[in-house]
Structures are given as structure tokens and as C-alpha cells.
Design a protein around this motif. Structure first.
Motif: not given
Length: 170
Positions: A121-124, A135-140, A146-152
Motif C-alpha cells: 500500500a505504501r508503494v501505491v 484497480i488496487f486490491e489489498q491482498s497477498p 496476464n499479470v500475477i501480482s504480489s504485495d511481497g
């Protein structure tokens, strides 16, 4: 089928290490590219040897592009050569696995428009204009297009999402 690992200066390996290890176990080594084809240092102090540079062609059989988090300066994630490479990769039909600050690379290249994603969230918040059309989603982990994203926060969940989406065993 090939995987590409984007190594930028001060890349963090921890959140994508399970993906790289899973590829190795399947005898599928990721091709390592850097901005200029020279070795780069990770945030952990390791040196990553490059197989090529972002100015080289994307392998036509590329199926995965791993963009890890890192302590990136704007001149890394905002590099136009990197943007071009990522846009060319997006035309191959492959997937992006991006984590943490790695999402800045995709956002600044214009590849997140209209997609759901997650990141710290701090990066966004710090780079809100880059993520304006996504569209930001707060989840791991989040998967869209084609995007698999992670908050780390959960490297294992990212690994599982990538390998399930690619339908390859680990």
C-alpha cells in the motif's frame, strides 16, 4: 518455453526465490536480463550475472516474465528501454509475475491499465499517478489478465499462483 527474470539494481530476491527455485527443479532456467547486460547488485548484496539486456529481443517462446521487488530508483523502473521490453513481452501471450516495487515497472510501462493488482500500500500511495488507471486490491496475491501480482508478504502464495496459472508442476 522460457522464463525471463528482470534483474534491476537493488532487486530483492526473497519474494520471487520460490518461483526461481521451482523453475530450477523443473530444469527450466530463467534467462536473466538487466538494463545494460552487465551484472547488477541485489538489495541483499549479491551480484547477479546477466544473460542479456532489455534491448535484446524477447524470446518468442517466453511464457513468464518475473519482475521482483527491490529498492529501486526512479531511473530503473522508469527506464524507457525496460518499458519497451515489457511491452514487447506482453505481446507474446506470456504472464508477468511481479512483486512489491516490481509493479512500478509494469505501471510505468502502461501495462496495468484496467487490471486488478496488488502491491504494498505504501508503494501505491507514494506513486498514485502511475496506478491511476488500475484497480488496487489489498491482498497477498492478485491475478488479472496476464499479470500475477504480489504485495511481497507471502512468497509461497505467489509461487503457487504462478505455477497454477501456468499449469506446470513444481
Amino acid at each position: 518455453m522460457r522464463a525471463v527474470f528482470v534483474a534491476l539494481p537493488f532487486t530483492r530476491l526473497g519474494d520471487v526465490a520460490p518461483i526461481l527455485e521451482g523453475l530450477r527443479r523443473l530444469n527450466r532456467r530463467a534467462r536473466v536480463i538487466t538494463l545494460d547486460g552487465r551484472p547488477c547488485h541485489t538489495a541483499e548484496g549479491l551480484v547477479i550475472q546477466a544473460d542479456g539486456a532489455v534491448e535484446e529481443p524477447v524470446p518468442p517462446d517466453a511464457y513468464l516474465c518475473v519482475v521482483p521487488s527491490g529498492l529501486y530508483e526512479a531511473d530503473s523502473w522508469g527506464d524507457l528501454r525496460l518499458h519497451r521490453y515489457l511491452r514487447r513481452f506482453s505481446t507474446t501471450g506470456g504472464y508477468f509475475a511481479a512483486s512489491g516495487e516490481g509493479l512500478l515497472c509494469l505501471a510505468s510501462a502502461g501495462l496495468l491499465g484496467g487490471l486488478r493488482f496488488t502491491a504494498p500500500a505504501r508503494v501505491v500511495k507514494a506513486h498514485e499517478p502511475l496506478f491511476r488507471y488500475a484497480i488496487f486490491e489489498q491482498s497477498p496475491v492478485a491475478i488479472d489478465g496476464n499479470v500475477i501480482s504480489s504485495d511481497g508478504s507471502d512468497p509461497k502464495a505467489l509461487f503457487q499462483a504462478v505455477f497454477e496459472r501456468l499449469n506446470i508442476g513444481s
